[in-house]
Design a protein around this motif. Structure first.
Motif, PDB file in Angstrom:
ATOM      1  N   GLU A   9      56.855  -2.184  50.722  1.00 35.30           N
ATOM      2  CA  GLU A   9      57.299  -2.306  49.544  1.00 35.30           C
ATOM      3  C   GLU A   9      58.948  -1.832  49.612  1.00 35.30           C
ATOM      4  O   GLU A   9      59.583  -1.070  49.124  1.00 35.30           O
ATOM      5  N   ASP A  10      59.626  -2.710  50.548  1.00 35.99           N
ATOM      6  CA  ASP A  10      60.998  -2.611  50.649  1.00 35.99           C
ATOM      7  C   ASP A  10      61.765  -3.748  50.011  1.00 35.99           C
ATOM      8  O   ASP A  10      61.929  -4.899  50.499  1.00 35.99           O
ATOM      9  N   SER A  11      62.429  -3.382  48.934  1.00 37.79           N
ATOM     10  CA  SER A  11      62.892  -4.324  47.893  1.00 37.79           C
ATOM     11  C   SER A  11      64.340  -4.982  48.669  1.00 37.79           C
ATOM     12  O   SER A  11      64.536  -6.133  48.603  1.00 37.79           O
ATOM     13  N   ASN A  12      64.880  -4.249  49.661  1.00 44.96           N
ATOM     14  CA  ASN A  12      66.022  -4.685  50.167  1.00 44.96           C
ATOM     15  C   ASN A  12      65.773  -5.885  51.458  1.00 44.96           C
ATOM     16  O   ASN A  12      66.843  -6.691  51.692  1.00 44.96           O
ATOM     17  N   LYS A  13      64.607  -6.078  51.704  1.00 41.67           N
ATOM     18  CA  LYS A  13      64.387  -6.938  52.722  1.00 41.67           C
ATOM     19  C   LYS A  13      63.637  -8.423  51.972  1.00 41.67           C
ATOM     20  O   LYS A  13      63.505  -9.376  52.436  1.00 41.67           O
ATOM     21  N   LYS A  35      44.587 -22.234  35.104  1.00 32.90           N
ATOM     22  CA  LYS A  35      45.990 -22.397  35.756  1.00 32.90           C
ATOM     23  C   LYS A  35      45.899 -22.282  37.119  1.00 32.90           C
ATOM     24  O   LYS A  35      46.057 -22.871  37.947  1.00 32.90           O
ATOM     25  N   VAL A  36      45.400 -21.023  37.529  1.00 28.34           N
ATOM     26  CA  VAL A  36      45.125 -20.464  39.097  1.00 28.34           C
ATOM     27  C   VAL A  36      44.420 -21.554  39.896  1.00 28.34           C
ATOM     28  O   VAL A  36      44.948 -21.843  40.777  1.00 28.34           O
ATOM     29  N   ARG A  37      43.348 -22.026  39.247  1.00 26.06           N
ATOM     30  CA  ARG A  37      42.530 -22.924  39.982  1.00 26.06           C
ATOM     31  C   ARG A  37      43.181 -24.255  40.063  1.00 26.06           C
ATOM     32  O   ARG A  37      43.103 -25.011  41.116  1.00 26.06           O
ATOM     33  N   GLU A  38      43.958 -24.694  39.183  1.00 23.60           N
ATOM     34  CA  GLU A  38      44.811 -26.038  39.218  1.00 23.60           C
ATOM     35  C   GLU A  38      45.691 -26.098  40.015  1.00 23.60           C
ATOM     36  O   GLU A  38      46.046 -27.118  40.671  1.00 23.60           O
ATOM     37  N   TRP A  39      46.298 -24.933  40.511  1.00 31.06           N
ATOM     38  CA  TRP A  39      47.509 -24.941  41.365  1.00 31.06           C
ATOM     39  C   TRP A  39      46.696 -24.556  42.577  1.00 31.06           C
ATOM     40  O   TRP A  39      47.801 -24.559  43.729  1.00 31.06           O
ATOM     41  N   GLY A  40      45.423 -24.660  43.005  1.00 32.08           N
ATOM     42  CA  GLY A  40      44.660 -24.408  44.234  1.00 32.08           C
ATOM     43  C   GLY A  40      44.907 -22.850  44.957  1.00 32.08           C
ATOM     44  O   GLY A  40      44.867 -22.701  46.111  1.00 32.08           O
ATOM     45  N   LEU A  41      45.127 -21.891  43.864  1.00 33.72           N
ATOM     46  CA  LEU A  41      45.382 -20.428  44.279  1.00 33.72           C
ATOM     47  C   LEU A  41      44.075 -19.741  44.598  1.00 33.72           C
ATOM     48  O   LEU A  41      43.993 -18.699  44.970  1.00 33.72           O
ATOM     49  N   SER A  42      43.123 -20.107  44.012  1.00 31.13           N
ATOM     50  CA  SER A  42      41.649 -19.561  43.832  1.00 31.13           C
ATOM     51  C   SER A  42      40.662 -20.638  43.815  1.00 31.13           C
ATOM     52  O   SER A  42      40.883 -21.346  42.945  1.00 31.13           O
ATOM     53  N   THR A  43      39.536 -20.518  44.828  1.00 30.22           N
ATOM     54  CA  THR A  43      38.684 -21.154  44.857  1.00 30.22           C
ATOM     55  C   THR A  43      37.312 -20.440  44.641  1.00 30.22           C
ATOM     56  O   THR A  43      36.146 -21.102  44.618  1.00 30.22           O
ATOM     57  N   THR A  44      37.471 -19.139  44.523  1.00 31.22           N
ATOM     58  CA  THR A  44      36.259 -18.305  44.462  1.00 31.22           C
ATOM     59  C   THR A  44      35.686 -18.033  42.977  1.00 31.22           C
ATOM     60  O   THR A  44      36.400 -18.580  41.919  1.00 31.22           O
ATOM     61  N   LYS A  45      34.321 -17.657  42.902  1.00 36.89           N
ATOM     62  CA  LYS A  45      33.819 -17.542  41.432  1.00 36.89           C
ATOM     63  C   LYS A  45      34.734 -16.522  40.805  1.00 36.89           C
ATOM     64  O   LYS A  45      34.974 -16.837  39.481  1.00 36.89           O
ATOM     65  N   GLU A  46      35.136 -15.412  41.206  1.00 40.61           N
ATOM     66  CA  GLU A  46      36.102 -14.559  40.567  1.00 40.61           C
ATOM     67  C   GLU A  46      37.443 -14.782  40.989  1.00 40.61           C
ATOM     68  O   GLU A  46      37.805 -14.786  41.998  1.00 40.61           O
ATOM     69  N   VAL A  47      38.140 -15.183  40.013  1.00 42.23           N
ATOM     70  CA  VAL A  47      39.388 -15.815  40.410  1.00 42.23           C
ATOM     71  C   VAL A  47      40.355 -14.582  40.557  1.00 42.23           C
ATOM     72  O   VAL A  47      40.429 -13.504  40.210  1.00 42.23           O
ATOM     73  N   LYS A  48      41.002 -14.924  41.686  1.00 48.94           N
ATOM     74  CA  LYS A  48      42.031 -13.825  42.634  1.00 48.94           C
ATOM     75  C   LYS A  48      43.114 -13.401  41.445  1.00 48.94           C
ATOM     76  O   LYS A  48      43.663 -14.066  40.617  1.00 48.94           O
ATOM     77  N   LYS A  49      43.318 -12.150  41.486  1.00 45.19           N
ATOM     78  CA  LYS A  49      44.539 -11.554  40.668  1.00 45.19           C
ATOM     79  C   LYS A  49      45.535 -10.943  41.597  1.00 45.19           C
ATOM     80  O   LYS A  49      46.549 -10.793  41.077  1.00 45.19           O
ATOM     81  N   GLN A  50      45.560 -10.841  42.924  1.00 42.92           N
ATOM     82  CA  GLN A  50      46.594 -10.437  43.758  1.00 42.92           C
ATOM     83  C   GLN A  50      46.689 -11.288  44.971  1.00 42.92           C
ATOM     84  O   GLN A  50      45.544 -12.083  45.360  1.00 42.92           O
ATOM     85  N   PHE A  51      47.983 -11.572  45.276  1.00 51.23           N
ATOM     86  CA  PHE A  51      48.216 -12.351  46.187  1.00 51.23           C
ATOM     87  C   PHE A  51      49.106 -11.878  47.187  1.00 51.23           C
ATOM     88  O   PHE A  51      49.966 -11.044  46.748  1.00 51.23           O
ATOM     89  N   TRP A  52      49.173 -12.557  48.382  1.00 49.57           N
ATOM     90  CA  TRP A  52      50.350 -12.234  49.309  1.00 49.57           C
ATOM     91  C   TRP A  52      51.568 -12.972  49.491  1.00 49.57           C
ATOM     92  O   TRP A  52      51.627 -14.180  49.281  1.00 49.57           O
ATOM     93  N   TYR A  53      52.745 -11.947  49.325  1.00 46.68           N
ATOM     94  CA  TYR A  53      54.058 -12.679  49.319  1.00 46.68           C
ATOM     95  C   TYR A  53      54.673 -12.351  50.728  1.00 46.68           C
ATOM     96  O   TYR A  53      54.514 -11.307  51.215  1.00 46.68           O
ATOM     97  N   LYS A  54      54.632 -13.651  51.598  1.00 38.71           N
ATOM     98  CA  LYS A  54      55.269 -13.331  53.186  1.00 38.71           C
ATOM     99  C   LYS A  54      56.422 -13.593  53.603  1.00 38.71           C
ATOM    100  O   LYS A  54      56.969 -14.671  52.938  1.00 38.71           O
ATOM    101  N   GLU A  55      56.956 -12.956  54.410  1.00 41.05           N
ATOM    102  CA  GLU A  55      58.206 -13.323  55.158  1.00 41.05           C
ATOM    103  C   GLU A  55      58.164 -13.318  56.703  1.00 41.05           C
ATOM    104  O   GLU A  55      56.893 -12.735  56.947  1.00 41.05           O
ATOM    105  N   ALA A  56      58.900 -13.364  57.428  1.00 40.58           N
ATOM    106  CA  ALA A  56      58.615 -13.475  59.046  1.00 40.58           C
ATOM    107  C   ALA A  56      58.258 -12.090  59.507  1.00 40.58           C
ATOM    108  O   ALA A  56      57.258 -12.272  60.374  1.00 40.58           O
ATOM    109  N   PHE A  58      57.101  -9.257  57.332  1.00 38.95           N
ATOM    110  CA  PHE A  58      56.560  -8.299  56.343  1.00 38.95           C
ATOM    111  C   PHE A  58      55.883  -9.111  55.290  1.00 38.95           C
ATOM    112  O   PHE A  58      56.106 -10.366  55.323  1.00 38.95           O
ATOM    113  N   GLN A  59      54.962  -8.482  54.722  1.00 37.65           N
ATOM    114  CA  GLN A  59      54.280  -8.989  53.777  1.00 37.65           C
ATOM    115  C   GLN A  59      54.231  -8.244  52.492  1.00 37.65           C
ATOM    116  O   GLN A  59      54.159  -6.723  52.508  1.00 37.65           O
ATOM    117  N   ARG A  60      53.910  -8.627  51.416  1.00 38.23           N
ATOM    118  CA  ARG A  60      53.814  -7.781  50.129  1.00 38.23           C
ATOM    119  C   ARG A  60      52.946  -8.272  49.095  1.00 38.23           C
ATOM    120  O   ARG A  60      52.812  -9.565  48.983  1.00 38.23           O
TER     121      ARG A  60
END
Length: 260
Positions: A9-13, A35-56, A58-60
């Protein structure tokens, strides 16, 4: 593995793109799931609530708290994500989807290493020749201006509608590259002190609507929110599921449905 990079959780990066203008929020859990299914971000029965934001390096973890629409017909979306430290940023849903792939960071690193560093040579500006004398153009007969249809001022809040089911159709979803089932409505009317005749509109054929076992010709009353969003045509579908007339408006999350 998705957790190969350090979870920091490094905001500076992180480079943020804070939302500007009007933000759309989700009406309820069903609206979020749709909406989340329309965007293709979740295909499971229980819709995802958290996602990964990645850079080269690190990830958050982030959550989706809303979205913005853009384009002439509001066909395109920008997702608003919130980091665990409270910072907000905008991102295209297709790019956020790519970030969920385990190989995403390898791709980012590879593209960064192989990016060209050579400068583009400056083009030499050639001396322009003297302009030729303009030719006299023959006057063309003026075309008669067609009267533009009156612009409808759409309400921003939920309103009460009456409508008739016109047909079922398929609409191409460019996020998950599949056809979505939709219901096309005709004689759509906003019932208020000064009623507004909308004409044609469409909505997703959601689980809620499927419970009513709708068919063409059925009259409906319901509450919902209307937005200007043209119905995209389906791809490779039977003729009966293709809508020939343009449908310029979408109704989101119809509720309190009464079938007659």
């Amino acid at each position: 593995m998705a957790n190969a990079l350090p979870h920091i959780e490094d905001s500076n990066k992180t480079t943020y793109l804070p939302p500007v203008g009007t933000n759309e929020t989700f009406a309820d859990e069903e609206d979020y799931a749709e909406k989340v299914r329309e965007w293709g971000l979740s295909t499971t029965k229980e819709v995802k609530k958290q996602f990964w934001y990645k850079e080269a390096t690190f990830q958050r973890q982030v959550t989706i708290i809303g979205y913005q629409t853009y384009g002439k017909t509001d066909d395109y979306y920008t997702v608003i994500i919130e980091f665990e430290d409270g910072n907000l940023s905008c991102i295209h849903p297709a790019y956020l989807k790519e970030m969920q792939s385990p190989s995403f960071t390898k791709l980012v690193t590879s593209e960064s290493e192989n990016s060209p560093t050579e400068t583009v040579p400056t083009k030499t500006v050639e001396e322009k020749a003297a302009p030729a004398e303009p030719k006299t153009k023959e006057a063309k007969p003026k075309k008669e201006k067609k009267e533009k249809p009156k612009k409808i001022e759409l309400p921003e809040d939920k309103v009460h509608f009456t409508a008739v089911v016109k047909q079922f159709a398929y609409s191409w979803n460019h996020f998950n590259e599949e056809n979505d089932e939709v219901v096309v409505l005709e004689n759509v009317r906003i019932e208020q002190e000064d009623p507004i005749d909308i004409g044609l509109a469409w909505c997703s054929h959601s689980k809620t609507l499927k419970k009513f076992e709708l068919s063409p010709g059925v009259s409906l009353e319901f509450d919902g929110k209307i937005v200007k969003k043209k119905l995209p045509s389906g791809k490779d579908v039977e003729e009966e599921f293709i809508i020939s007339d343009p449908v310029p408006y979408k109704i989101n999350n119809p509720s309190k449905i009464v079938k007659s």
